[in-house]
Structure formats: C-alpha cells, structure tokens
Design an enzyme around this catalytic site. Sequence first.
Site, PDB file in Angstrom:
ATOM      1  N   ASN A  99       0.757  -1.361   0.072  1.00 59.38           N
ATOM      2  CA  ASN A  99       0.074   0.001   0.030  1.00 59.38           C
ATOM      3  C   ASN A  99       1.028   1.258   0.090  1.00 59.38           C
ATOM      4  O   ASN A  99       1.544   1.615   0.960  1.00 59.38           O
ATOM      5  CB  ASN A  99      -0.813  -0.059   1.205  1.00 59.38           C
ATOM      6  CG  ASN A  99      -1.623   1.300   1.600  1.00 59.38           C
ATOM      7  OD1 ASN A  99      -1.820   1.992   0.683  1.00 59.38           O
ATOM      8  ND2 ASN A  99      -2.127   1.445   2.726  1.00 59.38           N
TER       9      ASN A  99
ATOM     10  N   LYS B 185      -0.010   4.160  -0.221  1.00 63.38           N
ATOM     11  CA  LYS B 185      -0.529   5.359   0.399  1.00 63.38           C
ATOM     12  C   LYS B 185      -0.392   6.785  -0.531  1.00 63.38           C
ATOM     13  O   LYS B 185      -0.346   6.563  -1.744  1.00 63.38           O
ATOM     14  CB  LYS B 185       0.105   5.793   1.743  1.00 63.38           C
ATOM     15  CG  LYS B 185       0.078   4.263   2.719  1.00 63.38           C
ATOM     16  CD  LYS B 185       0.439   4.656   4.089  1.00 63.38           C
ATOM     17  CE  LYS B 185       0.194   3.222   4.980  1.00 63.38           C
ATOM     18  NZ  LYS B 185       0.205   3.377   6.123  1.00 63.38           N
TER      19      LYS B 185
ATOM     20  N   GLU C 141      -5.199  -5.073  10.730  1.00 66.38           N
ATOM     21  CA  GLU C 141      -4.181  -4.075  10.896  1.00 66.38           C
ATOM     22  C   GLU C 141      -4.487  -3.187  12.170  1.00 66.38           C
ATOM     23  O   GLU C 141      -5.214  -2.231  12.377  1.00 66.38           O
ATOM     24  CB  GLU C 141      -4.139  -2.840   9.646  1.00 66.38           C
ATOM     25  CG  GLU C 141      -3.894  -3.564   8.264  1.00 66.38           C
ATOM     26  CD  GLU C 141      -3.294  -2.619   7.576  1.00 66.38           C
ATOM     27  OE1 GLU C 141      -2.074  -2.703   6.922  1.00 66.38           O
ATOM     28  OE2 GLU C 141      -4.112  -1.392   7.376  1.00 66.38           O
TER      29      GLU C 141
ATOM     30  N   GLY D 100       2.688   2.010  10.637  1.00 69.21           N
ATOM     31  CA  GLY D 100       3.605   3.248  10.599  1.00 69.21           C
ATOM     32  C   GLY D 100       4.330   3.791  11.795  1.00 69.21           C
ATOM     33  O   GLY D 100       5.084   4.662  11.875  1.00 69.21           O
TER      34      GLY D 100
ATOM     35  N   SER E 133       3.747  -2.140  10.221  1.00 72.25           N
ATOM     36  CA  SER E 133       5.115  -2.114  10.419  1.00 72.25           C
ATOM     37  C   SER E 133       5.623  -3.537  10.185  1.00 72.25           C
ATOM     38  O   SER E 133       6.695  -3.966  10.440  1.00 72.25           O
ATOM     39  CB  SER E 133       5.533  -1.990  11.887  1.00 72.25           C
ATOM     40  OG  SER E 133       5.153  -0.391  12.001  1.00 72.25           O
TER      41      SER E 133
HETATM   42  P1  PGA Z   1       2.905   0.462   7.702  1.00 78.25           P
HETATM   43  O1  PGA Z   1       1.410   0.389   7.030  1.00 78.25           O
HETATM   44  O2  PGA Z   1       3.502  -0.952   6.895  1.00 78.25           O
HETATM   45  O3  PGA Z   1       3.758   1.392   7.354  1.00 78.25           O
HETATM   46  O4  PGA Z   1       2.780   0.157   9.010  1.00 78.25           O
HETATM   47  C1  PGA Z   1       0.572  -0.740   6.985  1.00 78.25           C
HETATM   48  C2  PGA Z   1      -0.738  -0.040   6.293  1.00 78.25           C
HETATM   49  O5  PGA Z   1      -1.103   1.087   6.405  1.00 78.25           O
HETATM   50  O6  PGA Z   1      -1.396  -0.591   5.531  1.00 78.25           O
END
Ligand code: PGA
Length: 249
Positions: free
Chosen positions: A9, A11, A167, A173, A213
């Site tokens: 993803n 974003k 999640e 994040g 993460s």
């Molecule tokens: P991250 O995000 O791997 O940066 O923690 C996961 C997500 O938001 O799908």
Amino acid sequence: MRRPFIAGNWKMYKTNSEAEETIRYLKDKLKEIENVDIMIAPPYTALTIAAGITAGSNIYLGAQNVHYENEGAYTGEISPPMLVSAGCRYVIIGHSERRQYFGCTDKDVNLRLKSAVRSGLKTVVCIGEKLEERESGKTFDILSSQLSESLKNLSEEEKNMLIVAYEPVWAIGTGKTATPDIAEEAHKYIRGKIADMYGRDFASGVRILYGGSVKPDNIRDLMAQDNIDGALVGGASLDAESFSKIVNF
Ligand code: PGA
C-alpha cells in the site's frame, strides 16, 4: 491450502516517474515468483502507468479506496468501473487512515465492498483496534463489531472476492509490529468470527493478512503463524528492494 498474498500500500507516496521506476524494478525482481499473489496499490494517478508496465506479469494492481456509486456528482471520488478501466483487479477498503481522517464507517465499507464486487474487483477489507481499545481490553469486541457490519449480508460472489486485513492501528507506521503471537491471536479470533457469520468451510479458506510495520526482518515469523496468510505492507513497500525481500519471505 491458502495461497500467500503480499500487498504493498503506497499511500500518498510516489509521483508517476517514481512509481514507474519502482514498478519496473519489482516486475523484473519478482518475475520468478509463482507461489505468492502479489499486489501493489499505487496512488490513483500512477495506476495507468503501473498497469502498462505490469500487464501480463505476476503483479496485480489495486487501488487504495473506492466510492460506492458507479458515477455521479461526487467531486474528488473514483468509482469501481473507473478502477477496472485503469487496470485494477483489487481494491483496499476501510483502511484505518480512511476511517480516521475521512470518516469511513463500517457501513461505508459494506457498501463499497458490494459495489466493488459488482464491477469485478476483489476487495481487501481492513479492520483493527486502536491502542486505547487494546489497552482497555476491547480488542475482540471491536473486531467483532467491525466484522459484523463491514461483512454484513455478503452473497456467495462477494464472499469469494473477499480478503481481510487485520491492521492494529497502534502498529501502523509506528515501527511497533504486533508480535507474531499477538497477531495470531487476533487472526484466530477473526477467522472464528467469520466462521460464526458464514460457516467453517468458508472461514477456513478466506485469507487474512496482517498489516502494521511489516518489514523484511519480521515477515517470516509472522507468516509462520497458522492463521496469517499474507501481509499488507505500507512503509516497507515503498522501497522496491525491501518489498521484494518481503515477497520472498
Ligand atoms: P506500515 O503500514 O507497514 O507502514 O505500518 C501498513 C498499512 O497502513 O497498510
């Protein structure tokens, strides 16, 4: 029995030229992978470019959100047929950032899921508890109500197009991954709840991804858990080398 699924993803990251560079690298680097489903969700603006590069490859495209109407006066929104025409096979629905910053509710998730499937899109439905909910012992109650509402009244077709992503919001994040045991406990609960809603047979086949993460150095322990079937990767999917390592867990 459940085929691993690793999704990136992106974003709100990557201009078209950055996206092009990353996708070209991934296409080459991952071309031998046969036993994992791979999906990338770039920003909408890069979908068409990404579709051109990934056509005929083992990398599928997804979008990060979708509206539930096919068209209309909804400034700034994108519909399921538009995503299909841009080359998407998947869409992420109900990501915690959509819930937190853009008011997406479980009811919206259900509408969007149904609408996406009508256009032939497979859906990755995200659920997960916030830190204060976990700390006050409400994790399972939250997951239960998110699942009851988001996955309400699904038809056979809708069920067949479903992937669930757990999640935990406190792990997104933040660098704080749920330990494999904590993640597995939640995944097991989620599969049980889906069995209550739609029967054991369906629940035992549905894929449940972990997100929050995920990195090259923790993916293997996560994937070793009985009920973890893949990952939805944010930050670590932006770097082609680290995403390739995750796919190659
Ligand atoms: P991250 O995000 O791997 O940066 O923690 C996961 C997500 O938001 O799908």
